[in-house]
Design an enzyme around this catalytic site. Structure first.
Site, mmCIF file in Angstrom:
data_model
loop_
_atom_site.group_PDB
_atom_site.id
_atom_site.type_symbol
_atom_site.label_atom_id
_atom_site.label_comp_id
_atom_site.label_asym_id
_atom_site.label_seq_id
_atom_site.Cartn_x
_atom_site.Cartn_y
_atom_site.Cartn_z
ATOM 1 N N ARG A 103 5.543 27.006 -7.488
ATOM 2 C CA ARG A 103 5.493 27.469 -6.091
ATOM 3 C C ARG A 103 6.600 28.476 -5.812
ATOM 4 O O ARG A 103 6.405 29.430 -5.061
ATOM 5 C CB ARG A 103 5.608 26.267 -5.143
ATOM 6 C CG ARG A 103 4.395 25.366 -5.233
ATOM 7 C CD ARG A 103 4.583 24.054 -4.505
ATOM 8 N NE ARG A 103 3.418 23.200 -4.738
ATOM 9 C CZ ARG A 103 3.419 21.893 -4.584
ATOM 10 N NH1 ARG A 103 4.507 21.266 -4.194
ATOM 11 N NH2 ARG A 103 2.326 21.195 -4.822
ATOM 12 N N GLY A 158 18.933 35.182 12.700
ATOM 13 C CA GLY A 158 19.027 36.598 12.315
ATOM 14 C C GLY A 158 19.633 36.783 10.936
ATOM 15 O O GLY A 158 19.148 37.587 10.129
ATOM 16 N N HIS A 171 7.168 22.259 -8.321
ATOM 17 C CA HIS A 171 7.842 23.148 -7.375
ATOM 18 C C HIS A 171 8.205 24.500 -8.008
ATOM 19 O O HIS A 171 8.300 25.499 -7.319
ATOM 20 C CB HIS A 171 9.091 22.477 -6.807
ATOM 21 C CG HIS A 171 8.776 21.171 -6.164
ATOM 22 N ND1 HIS A 171 8.010 21.070 -5.024
ATOM 23 C CD2 HIS A 171 9.071 19.895 -6.535
ATOM 24 C CE1 HIS A 171 7.860 19.791 -4.704
ATOM 25 N NE2 HIS A 171 8.488 19.065 -5.613
ATOM 26 N N HIS A 218 13.031 21.078 -3.328
ATOM 27 C CA HIS A 218 11.692 21.663 -3.446
ATOM 28 C C HIS A 218 11.676 23.185 -3.413
ATOM 29 O O HIS A 218 10.808 23.802 -4.030
ATOM 30 C CB HIS A 218 10.786 21.144 -2.310
ATOM 31 C CG HIS A 218 10.372 19.720 -2.491
ATOM 32 N ND1 HIS A 218 9.421 19.112 -1.713
ATOM 33 C CD2 HIS A 218 10.787 18.777 -3.397
ATOM 34 C CE1 HIS A 218 9.253 17.854 -2.107
ATOM 35 N NE2 HIS A 218 10.083 17.625 -3.120
ATOM 36 N N CYS A 241 25.290 32.556 11.948
ATOM 37 C CA CYS A 241 25.350 33.430 13.120
ATOM 38 C C CYS A 241 25.124 32.521 14.327
ATOM 39 O O CYS A 241 25.211 31.294 14.195
ATOM 40 C CB CYS A 241 24.351 34.586 13.025
ATOM 41 S SG CYS A 241 22.604 34.132 13.047
ATOM 42 N N GLY A 242 24.856 33.070 15.482
ATOM 43 C CA GLY A 242 24.716 32.227 16.666
ATOM 44 C C GLY A 242 23.659 31.152 16.487
ATOM 45 O O GLY A 242 23.875 29.983 16.794
ATOM 46 N N THR A 243 22.505 31.563 15.991
ATOM 47 C CA THR A 243 21.404 30.614 15.776
ATOM 48 C C THR A 243 21.159 30.323 14.293
ATOM 49 O O THR A 243 20.432 29.386 13.968
ATOM 50 C CB THR A 243 20.089 31.209 16.318
ATOM 51 O OG1 THR A 243 19.875 32.459 15.652
ATOM 52 C CG2 THR A 243 20.152 31.425 17.818
ATOM 53 N N ARG A 249 25.873 28.264 17.561
ATOM 54 C CA ARG A 249 25.571 27.916 18.954
ATOM 55 C C ARG A 249 24.445 26.880 19.055
ATOM 56 O O ARG A 249 23.850 26.697 20.113
ATOM 57 C CB ARG A 249 25.170 29.186 19.724
ATOM 58 C CG ARG A 249 26.280 30.224 19.782
ATOM 59 C CD ARG A 249 25.796 31.538 20.352
ATOM 60 N NE ARG A 249 26.845 32.551 20.305
ATOM 61 C CZ ARG A 249 26.622 33.863 20.308
ATOM 62 N NH1 ARG A 249 25.383 34.327 20.356
ATOM 63 N NH2 ARG A 249 27.632 34.702 20.256
ATOM 64 N N ASP A 277 28.715 36.038 11.543
ATOM 65 C CA ASP A 277 28.999 37.009 12.606
ATOM 66 C C ASP A 277 29.882 36.342 13.668
ATOM 67 O O ASP A 277 30.370 35.215 13.481
ATOM 68 C CB ASP A 277 27.696 37.622 13.163
ATOM 69 C CG ASP A 277 26.946 36.726 14.135
ATOM 70 O OD1 ASP A 277 27.368 35.571 14.361
ATOM 71 O OD2 ASP A 277 25.918 37.184 14.680
HETATM 72 C C1 RB5 Z 1 24.660 37.578 18.357
HETATM 73 O O1 RB5 Z 1 24.837 37.617 19.729
HETATM 74 C C2 RB5 Z 1 23.440 36.751 18.006
HETATM 75 O O2 RB5 Z 1 22.276 37.460 18.322
HETATM 76 C C3 RB5 Z 1 23.462 36.365 16.552
HETATM 77 O O3 RB5 Z 1 24.614 35.637 16.276
HETATM 78 C C4 RB5 Z 1 22.315 35.509 16.067
HETATM 79 O O4 RB5 Z 1 22.133 34.393 16.884
HETATM 80 C C5 RB5 Z 1 21.054 36.209 15.796
HETATM 81 O O5 RB5 Z 1 20.096 35.666 15.237
#
Ligand code: RB5
Length: 146
Positions: A136, A70, A133, A98, A65-67, A109, A8
């Site tokens: 599992r 998501g 494994h 595993h 994505c940012g983190t 980010r 994203d």
């Molecule tokens: C987008 O702003 C952000 O929410 C998305 O990139 C992500 O970090 C969501 O998990």
């Protein structure tokens, strides 16, 4: 080797870096975007990548994505997907050894303790150990739809 990659707007630069890294390793990278900072919805990109992966011929997928949270959760809602979100190179290696992860996710980010390309390499260079494994993984996949 061949990989599908999607992201994203929170990970445009990271995805570009990973695509370049795959190419320098001689791995074919099919990048489904986004290549723009305009806001998009990460579940759409998780879905695009999984549908492309399911066409066959892919060794693994990468989602950003940012983190990484998501987009990995979204991919893990789809049948047959085991998308790992490793904290470091050790976890990236182990998610293949595993957990037989067929997708790996990163956050654009997030500050990682090692270069993200090293974390990706740890995943790519590892392989599923099978044995205890495998049972599992069967149990894990049997949880789908419950
Ligand atoms: C987008 O702003 C952000 O929410 C998305 O990139 C992500 O970090 C969501 O998990």
């Amino acid at each position: 080797m061949k990989a599908v990659i999607a992201n994203d707007h929170g990970a445009v630069e990271l995805a570009e870096k990973l695509v370049k890294h795959l190419e320098t390793r001689g791995i074919e990278a099919v990048h489904l975007g986004t290549c723009s900072s305009e806001s998009v919805d990460y579940p759409d990109y998780a879905e695009k990548a999984v549908l492309e992966y399911r066409k066959g011929g892919y060794d693994f997928g990468i989602l950003c994505c940012g983190t990484g949270i998501g987009i990995s959760i979204s991919a893990n809602k789809m049948k047959g997907i085991r998308c790992a979100l490793p904290q470091n190179a050790y976890a990236a290696k182990m998610c293949r050894c595993h957990n037989d992860a067929n997708f790996i996710a990163f956050g654009g980010r997030i500050e990682y303790p090692e270069p993200v390309t090293d974390i990706l390499d740890a995943y790519i260079n590892a392989s599923f150990e099978g044995g205890r494994h495998a049972g599992r993984i069967s149990k894990m996949m049997a949880l789908e739809g419950r």
